[in-house]
Design a protein around this motif. Structure first.
Motif, PDB file in Angstrom:
ATOM      1  N   GLU A  78       0.850  -1.197   0.000  1.00  0.00           N
ATOM      2  CA  GLU A  78       0.000   0.000   0.000  1.00  0.00           C
ATOM      3  C   GLU A  78       0.890   1.254   0.000  1.00  0.00           C
ATOM      4  O   GLU A  78       2.028   1.202   0.453  1.00  0.00           O
ATOM      5  CB  GLU A  78      -0.948   0.000   1.211  1.00  0.00           C
ATOM      6  CG  GLU A  78      -0.324   0.342   2.545  1.00  0.00           C
ATOM      7  CD  GLU A  78       0.270  -0.857   3.278  1.00  0.00           C
ATOM      8  OE1 GLU A  78       0.463  -1.919   2.654  1.00  0.00           O
ATOM      9  OE2 GLU A  78       0.564  -0.708   4.474  1.00  0.00           O
ATOM     10  N   PRO A  79       0.370   2.368  -0.509  1.00  0.00           N
ATOM     11  CA  PRO A  79       1.177   3.589  -0.527  1.00  0.00           C
ATOM     12  C   PRO A  79       1.521   4.063   0.891  1.00  0.00           C
ATOM     13  O   PRO A  79       0.695   3.930   1.801  1.00  0.00           O
ATOM     14  CB  PRO A  79       0.298   4.616  -1.245  1.00  0.00           C
ATOM     15  CG  PRO A  79      -0.958   3.941  -1.612  1.00  0.00           C
ATOM     16  CD  PRO A  79      -0.960   2.551  -1.094  1.00  0.00           C
ATOM     17  N   VAL A  81       3.892   6.997   3.513  1.00  0.00           N
ATOM     18  CA  VAL A  81       4.512   8.329   3.596  1.00  0.00           C
ATOM     19  C   VAL A  81       6.020   8.130   3.644  1.00  0.00           C
ATOM     20  O   VAL A  81       6.515   7.306   4.419  1.00  0.00           O
ATOM     21  CB  VAL A  81       4.024   9.097   4.846  1.00  0.00           C
ATOM     22  CG1 VAL A  81       4.783  10.424   4.987  1.00  0.00           C
ATOM     23  CG2 VAL A  81       2.523   9.358   4.772  1.00  0.00           C
ATOM     24  N   ASP A 101       2.726   5.488  -7.324  1.00  0.00           N
ATOM     25  CA  ASP A 101       1.701   4.605  -6.747  1.00  0.00           C
ATOM     26  C   ASP A 101       2.098   4.077  -5.367  1.00  0.00           C
ATOM     27  O   ASP A 101       1.259   3.544  -4.648  1.00  0.00           O
ATOM     28  CB  ASP A 101       1.453   3.416  -7.703  1.00  0.00           C
ATOM     29  CG  ASP A 101       2.754   2.714  -8.074  1.00  0.00           C
ATOM     30  OD1 ASP A 101       3.762   3.423  -8.332  1.00  0.00           O
ATOM     31  OD2 ASP A 101       2.782   1.466  -8.072  1.00  0.00           O
ATOM     32  N   ARG A 102       3.371   4.224  -4.975  1.00  0.00           N
ATOM     33  CA  ARG A 102       3.813   3.704  -3.676  1.00  0.00           C
ATOM     34  C   ARG A 102       3.787   4.785  -2.584  1.00  0.00           C
ATOM     35  O   ARG A 102       4.111   4.506  -1.436  1.00  0.00           O
ATOM     36  CB  ARG A 102       5.254   3.147  -3.768  1.00  0.00           C
ATOM     37  CG  ARG A 102       5.480   2.091  -4.820  1.00  0.00           C
ATOM     38  CD  ARG A 102       4.686   0.826  -4.557  1.00  0.00           C
ATOM     39  NE  ARG A 102       5.105   0.070  -3.396  1.00  0.00           N
ATOM     40  CZ  ARG A 102       5.899  -1.005  -3.430  1.00  0.00           C
ATOM     41  NH1 ARG A 102       6.354  -1.441  -4.583  1.00  0.00           N
ATOM     42  NH2 ARG A 102       6.207  -1.670  -2.326  1.00  0.00           N
ATOM     43  N   ILE A 103       3.470   6.029  -2.988  1.00  0.00           N
ATOM     44  CA  ILE A 103       3.610   7.153  -2.059  1.00  0.00           C
ATOM     45  C   ILE A 103       2.267   7.836  -1.843  1.00  0.00           C
ATOM     46  O   ILE A 103       1.593   8.205  -2.794  1.00  0.00           O
ATOM     47  CB  ILE A 103       4.564   8.223  -2.671  1.00  0.00           C
ATOM     48  CG1 ILE A 103       5.898   7.615  -3.066  1.00  0.00           C
ATOM     49  CG2 ILE A 103       4.761   9.405  -1.726  1.00  0.00           C
ATOM     50  CD1 ILE A 103       6.783   7.275  -1.918  1.00  0.00           C
ATOM     51  N   ARG A 104       1.900   8.055  -0.556  1.00  0.00           N
ATOM     52  CA  ARG A 104       0.674   8.843  -0.332  1.00  0.00           C
ATOM     53  C   ARG A 104       0.968  10.180   0.344  1.00  0.00           C
ATOM     54  O   ARG A 104       0.097  11.032   0.474  1.00  0.00           O
ATOM     55  CB  ARG A 104      -0.370   8.038   0.448  1.00  0.00           C
ATOM     56  CG  ARG A 104       0.013   7.642   1.815  1.00  0.00           C
ATOM     57  CD  ARG A 104      -1.021   6.731   2.470  1.00  0.00           C
ATOM     58  NE  ARG A 104      -0.639   6.533   3.855  1.00  0.00           N
ATOM     59  CZ  ARG A 104      -1.044   7.305   4.850  1.00  0.00           C
ATOM     60  NH1 ARG A 104      -1.882   8.279   4.639  1.00  0.00           N
ATOM     61  NH2 ARG A 104      -0.609   7.091   6.087  1.00  0.00           N
ATOM     62  N   GLY A 105       2.208  10.376   0.743  1.00  0.00           N
ATOM     63  CA  GLY A 105       2.630  11.653   1.302  1.00  0.00           C
ATOM     64  C   GLY A 105       4.143  11.698   1.302  1.00  0.00           C
ATOM     65  O   GLY A 105       4.808  10.650   1.359  1.00  0.00           O
ATOM     66  N   CYS A 198       0.655  14.057  -4.523  1.00  0.00           N
ATOM     67  CA  CYS A 198       0.326  13.791  -3.114  1.00  0.00           C
ATOM     68  C   CYS A 198       0.700  14.999  -2.245  1.00  0.00           C
ATOM     69  O   CYS A 198       1.470  15.858  -2.666  1.00  0.00           O
ATOM     70  CB  CYS A 198       1.060  12.530  -2.637  1.00  0.00           C
ATOM     71  SG  CYS A 198       2.836  12.736  -2.522  1.00  0.00           S
ATOM     72  N   VAL A 257      -2.765  13.911   5.834  1.00  0.00           N
ATOM     73  CA  VAL A 257      -2.567  13.085   4.635  1.00  0.00           C
ATOM     74  C   VAL A 257      -3.738  12.109   4.548  1.00  0.00           C
ATOM     75  O   VAL A 257      -3.974  11.359   5.502  1.00  0.00           O
ATOM     76  CB  VAL A 257      -1.229  12.305   4.706  1.00  0.00           C
ATOM     77  CG1 VAL A 257      -1.104  11.355   3.515  1.00  0.00           C
ATOM     78  CG2 VAL A 257      -0.054  13.270   4.736  1.00  0.00           C
ATOM     79  N   HIS A 260      -4.924   5.702   3.063  1.00  0.00           N
ATOM     80  CA  HIS A 260      -4.940   4.832   1.884  1.00  0.00           C
ATOM     81  C   HIS A 260      -6.359   4.282   1.706  1.00  0.00           C
ATOM     82  O   HIS A 260      -6.952   3.768   2.646  1.00  0.00           O
ATOM     83  CB  HIS A 260      -3.925   3.717   2.125  1.00  0.00           C
ATOM     84  CG  HIS A 260      -4.065   2.552   1.218  1.00  0.00           C
ATOM     85  ND1 HIS A 260      -4.118   2.699  -0.145  1.00  0.00           N
ATOM     86  CD2 HIS A 260      -4.169   1.233   1.467  1.00  0.00           C
ATOM     87  CE1 HIS A 260      -4.239   1.504  -0.694  1.00  0.00           C
ATOM     88  NE2 HIS A 260      -4.271   0.609   0.277  1.00  0.00           N
TER      89      HIS A 260
END
Ligand code: MLT
Length: 261
Positions: A78-79, A81, A101-105, A198, A257, A260
Motif C-alpha cells: 500500500e502507498p 509516507v 503509486d507507492r507514495i501517499r505523502g 500527493c 494526509v 490509503h
C-alpha cells in the motif's frame, strides 16, 4: 540490495531516509514521537550505517529502488509516507517520481530539487577520490560539521554535535565515495515537481546554510499540494536539532494526509 533498518510501532507506515554521510540514528526523536500511532521504518541507505557499501555510484534512483525492495520484502504494497533529509530527500523525490503509486505523502526536509553545479559536482569527485585514496574521512567531517548546525545549536545544545560526528566516522570510504558520486550526477528535479500530486511537507531549518529556506519555499510553491514549515533554532539537520518544533509540524501533516483507500 538488502538494507539494514529499524521497524517500530503500528499504524500507517512512515519511512524516514537519513542524510549524508549519516545513518538512521538521526531520526531517533521522530521514531519516538511517531511510533505510538504509526509504523515507522527507518533504513540505513546503501553505503551507510549497517547496510552494505559496494564500490559503485549510488545514483539517487538506485537508492530509491533499495527502499522499494525493502518495502516489498516487508510485504508493504500500500502507498506509504516517505520522508527524507537532504540526500534522503533526493532519494525520496526520486521515489515519488519513479513510483507515485507507492507514495501517499512526502516529507522533504532540508533538501534541494536542483542538481549540483558543475563546480560542486567536480568538488564531490575530488573528495571521493581523496577519501578512497587516504581512507581518512577527517577532512570531510571537519569541513561539513560547521555547516550542518545552526549557531544556536552549537551555543545552546552542543551535546547534539558528537553523535553526528560519530555517525559520520562509522561511514566507510566506499560508502562516502558512492554517495558523493551519486549525488553529483543527480538530475535537476525542479521541472518535475508539478507531477507530484500527493501532499508534501517541505521543512527547513531557519538557519540551513546548505539548502536554505528560500530554496525550500520555491520547492513548496512548485508543488500542487506543498506546505512549508520553517523550523526555528535549526540549521541543516532541523529534525535532529529541534524535534520540539519539527515533530508537531510532522504530526500535523501526517494527520492531514488522506488515508490509503
Ligand atoms: C546531506 O546532508 O545529505 C548533504 O548535505 C547533501 C549534499 O551534500 O548535497
Amino acid at each position: 540490495m538488502l538494507l539494514a533498518f529499524s521497524d517500530e510501532g503500528t499504524g500507517p507506515v512512515v519511512v524516514l531516509l537519513h542524510g549524508f554521510p549519516l545513518n538512521r540514528s538521526m531520526w531517533d526523536a521522530q521514531v519516538r514521537a511517531l511510533a505510538p500511532a504509526h509504523r515507522v521504518i527507518v533504513p540505513d541507505l546503501r553505503g551507510h550505517g549497517e547496510s552494505p557499501a559496494p564500490d559503485a555510484v549510488y545514483a539517487m534512483d538506485l537508492m530509491a529502488e533499495d527502499v522499494v525492495e525493502m518495502l516489498d520484502g516487508l510485504g508493504i504494497a500500500e502507498p506509504v509516507v516517505v520522508g527524507g533529509l537532504s540526500m534522503g530527500g533526493y532519494v525520496a523525490l526520486a521515489l515519488a517520481l519513479n513510483h507515485p503509486d507507492r507514495i501517499r505523502g512526502l516529507v522533504l526536509a532540508d533538501t534541494r530539487a536542483a542538481a549540483d553545479s558543475p563546480e560542486a559536482a567536480a568538488k564531490r569527485e575530488e573528495t571521493a577520490q581523496a577519501v578512497l585514496k587516504t581512507g581518512d574521512l577527517g577532512p570531510l567531517i571537519e569541513g561539513m560539521v560547521p555547516r550542518l548546525f545552526s549557531r544556536s545549536t552549537f551555543r545552546d545544545r552542543p551535546g547534539l554535535v558528537p553523535p553526528i560526528k560519530a555517525a559520520m566516522e562509522q561511514t566507510t570510504p566506499a560508502g562516502v565515495a558512492g554517495a558523493l558520486r551519486g549525488m553529483a550526477c543527480r538530475p535537476d528535479r525542479r521541472d518535475r515537481l508539478g507531477e507530484i500530486a500527493c501532499p508534501v511537507l517541505v521543512a527547513v531549518g531557519e538557519d540551513d546554510a546548505i539548502s536554505p529556506p528560500d530554496e525550500a519555499r520555491a520547492i513548496a510553491e512548485s508543488l500542487p499540494a506543498g506546505r512549508l514549515a520553517v523550523i526555528p533554532r535549526a540549521g541543516h539537520l532541523a529534525p535532529y536539532e529541534n524535534p520540539d518544533a519539527f515533530n508537531p509540524a510532522l504530526l500535523d501533516f501526517l494527520r492531514d494526509v488522506p488515508p490509503h483507500a
